[in-house]
Design a protein around this motif. Structure first.
Motif, mmCIF file in Angstrom:
data_model
loop_
_atom_site.group_PDB
_atom_site.id
_atom_site.type_symbol
_atom_site.label_atom_id
_atom_site.label_comp_id
_atom_site.label_asym_id
_atom_site.label_seq_id
_atom_site.Cartn_x
_atom_site.Cartn_y
_atom_site.Cartn_z
ATOM 1 N N TYR A 1 0.850 -1.196 0.000
ATOM 2 C CA TYR A 1 0.000 0.000 0.000
ATOM 3 C C TYR A 1 0.886 1.247 0.000
ATOM 4 N N ARG A 2 1.829 1.273 -0.938
ATOM 5 C CA ARG A 2 2.839 2.319 -0.938
ATOM 6 C C ARG A 2 2.213 3.705 -1.055
ATOM 7 N N TYR A 3 1.121 3.840 -1.803
ATOM 8 C CA TYR A 3 0.483 5.148 -1.966
ATOM 9 C C TYR A 3 -0.018 5.684 -0.633
ATOM 10 N N ARG B 1 2.195 8.830 2.482
ATOM 11 C CA ARG B 1 1.599 9.939 3.227
ATOM 12 C C ARG B 1 2.361 10.247 4.521
ATOM 13 N N PHE C 1 8.417 4.114 -5.538
ATOM 14 C CA PHE C 1 7.727 2.832 -5.742
ATOM 15 C C PHE C 1 8.781 1.754 -6.006
#
Length: 581
Positions: free
Chosen positions: A128-130, A134, A548
């Motif tokens: 869940y890199r996105y 954050r 990423f």
């Protein structure tokens, strides 16, 4: 600055006591929500920071619906906080909210958005890199990387360098690692290769008369991964014509002074130099960490006529770990021996010094006639731990170099706030592969030191190259060399590593052809951008400085690649799979 955010007067990291009384409008994510009954406190977060919102019952119909990671809008008055938080820039104020809206809802996130490194496993964060991006620490690293590239471009622009993009789809050439191959649809049965580096193209730019080139270049290598390596990476690629090596070193030293000044406010960097042979002899690694001393000490003369056969007439190298006799258990010393064996040493000898006596299983190896010289050479004291290896020179120094690193890690000798650069020069031109083939240690476009030409045919390992590395804190930041610009020298190097006329023509024909047309003397270097950012950010994992990244198996957990493609796509490319189980 242009206001790119309509109805957003400030970001969430800039409001202070000087703004008290202002009516402001903020946007961001709900980082935390605390319900105290009549009051609800919400931390609103964006890339700049966090601001606390104080919401009363007048907006309760909206705040009751807000959950973590909802995207929200808030309007209100800046007021002084009663309970201040000195840990954040906005910790002395809060927003007395008059209006609040939900811009977009969020499901319960699968990971916590927190800078606690133990809160979530790395594999889950990468899936869940996105969301992981954050986190403030990740935002800071990406900003650092941006600033480094900005410093690089500014610096080279001032020196009249030209940035040129080179092809991504190119020809497969032997450059040390395996190529990533791209099949051609138009020319079935043929392949492009993704560049391991822009090496040939940047030399061709010198042939073209560009003189001063640089590029923030994407590169690809199909090789086993580790903590400081990714299959796709970025390098600061540089090539120049008509400069002498001393001037070029000054250019690169100026570059790192600029980067460190801009990123860290540090301007007292030093760049000592040392030939490869001396570096290996002292530190057992061609990328030594100089933040701690603990140099390798030669004991060969002491054991030259030892009654223990494995010691006599061998290269015996030792290190003295100061005040470490009681820091290592027998089990931990055995692990150090495993490190030495991993690097082809037959074993690791060790003694502890207590009460002016040598203790441990290797104490019997030091005969009475050798003890005085042993102590004088090592200059050990009570409480020290002495470790040594006996083998051929390269095996001995390499094994002890790795033991040195393991000891320093255990004793925490490396200060993360200290930066020790080193130029390593005069690398060997050639080396043998495990299967006995001679290959270029750097790459086959590196010029050798001309006075060593006499060794090429019969003693190739004695030939020194005009290659150089810049090392920092145990990492190789970059490699470079004076290039071969003479066609005859280039042909001689190709032939010595076993390339036939057909091989040379098929793999490098266009390049060798170009050397015929007035090639200027040139040289260059490439630096790993990710490694630079990794060291500057204080992490030891290169994945932390890549937006990423791939994991150890070269897979991307987030977008689930590599993946199979459908048969129609393969047929179009003329490819039939022969899958290894």
């Amino acid at each position: 600055m242009m206001n790119l955010c309509k109805n957003r007067t400030h970001n969430n990291g800039e409001l202070t006591l000087s703004d008290v009384g202002k009516i402001v409008e903020l946007k961001g994510w709900c980082a935390k929500k605390r319900n105290l009954g009549s009051l609800v406190f919400i931390d609103i977060r964006d890339k700049y920071g966090i601001t606390q919102l104080r919401c009363d019952e007048a907006v309760a119909d909206v705040t009751s619906l807000i959950k973590t990671e909802y995207v929200i809008y808030a309007k209100g008055e800046v007021v002084e906080r009663e309970s201040k938080n000195k840990n954040i820039p906005t910790g002395e104020i809060e927003i007395d909210v008059k209006e609040i809206k939900i811009i977009n809802a969020s499901e319960q996130p699968p990971i916590y958005i927190t800078d606690d490194p133990d809160a979530v496993s790395e594999n889950v964060r990468l899936k869940y890199r996105y969301l992981d991006l954050r986190r403030k620490s990740m935002q800071d690293i990406l900003k650092l990387r941006h600033n480094v590239t900005k410093s690089v471009r500014s610096y080279f622009d001032e020196l009249d360098f030209t940035e040129v993009e080179t092809p991504i789809l190119g020809k497969s050439t032997p450059e040390g690692a395996r190529d990533y191959l791209v099949p051609s649809r138009i020319h079935n049965g043929t392949f492009y290769a993704l560049p391991q580096s822009p090496q040939i193209f940047k030399q061709l730019l010198m042939v073209s008369g560009l003189e001063r080139y640089y590029q923030i270049a994407r590169c690809f290598r199909d090789e086993d991964l580790r903590a400081d390596r990714q299959p796709e990476f970025t390098q600061i690629d540089v090539e120049v014509s008509f400069l002498d090596l001393e001037t070029l070193f000054g250019v690169f030293e100026g570059l790192f002074k600029r980067i460190w000044k801009d990123a860290k406010g540090i301007d007292n960097l030093e760049f000592p130099r040392m030939p490869w042979r001396e570096v290996m002899d002292k530190y057992g690694s061609d990328k030594p960490d100089l933040r701690y001393d603990m140099q390798l000490i030669d004991l060969s003369h002491i054991f030259k006529e030892s009654s223990f056969e494995f010691l006599n007439n061998k290269c015996v190298k030792a290190i003295v770990a100061k005040n470490a006799a009681n820091s290592f258990t027998r089990k931990e010393v055995d692990k150090l021996a495993d490190v030495a064996k991993l690097f082809k040493a037959k074993g690791l000898c060790w003694v502890k010094v207590n009460n002016d006596t040598l203790e441990g299983p290797s104490a019997k190896l030091i005969e009475e006639s050798q003890k005085v010289a042993f102590k004088e050479t090592l200059n050990y004291e009570n409480g020290d731990l002495v470790l040594f290896v006996a083998d051929e020179w390269l095996t001995s120094v390499t094994a002890m170099g790795q033991v040195r690193i393991a000891v320093a890690k255990k004793l925490e000798l490396a200060d993360p706030n200290v930066f020790k650069f080193l130029w390593v020069t005069e690398f060997p031109m050639y080396e043998y592969t495990d299967d006995g083939r001679l290959q270029a240690m750097h790459h086959p476009f590196t010029a050798y030191i001309e006075e060593d030409e006499k060794y090429i045919e019969n003693e190739p390992l004695k030939v020194r190259s005009n290659a150089y590395d810049l090392v920092l804190n145990g990492y190789e930041l970059g490699s470079g060399s004076v290039r071969i610009y003479n066609q005859e020298m280039q042909k001689k190097v190709f032939e010595r590593i076993g390339l036939s006329e057909d091989d040379i023509s098929n793999k490098f024909g266009f390049f060798v052809e170009a050397l015929k047309y007035g090639t200027p003397p040139h040289m260059g270097m490439a630096f790993g951008l990710e490694r630079i950012c990794m060291i500057l950010s204080g992490t030891n994992n290169i994945r932390d400085v890549v937006a990423f990244p791939k994991i150890q198996s070269a897979a991307d957990l987030m977008n689930e690649c590599p993946s199979r493609v459908d048969e129609d796509a393969l047929n179009l490319l003329g490819i039939k799979l022969n899958i290894k189980e």
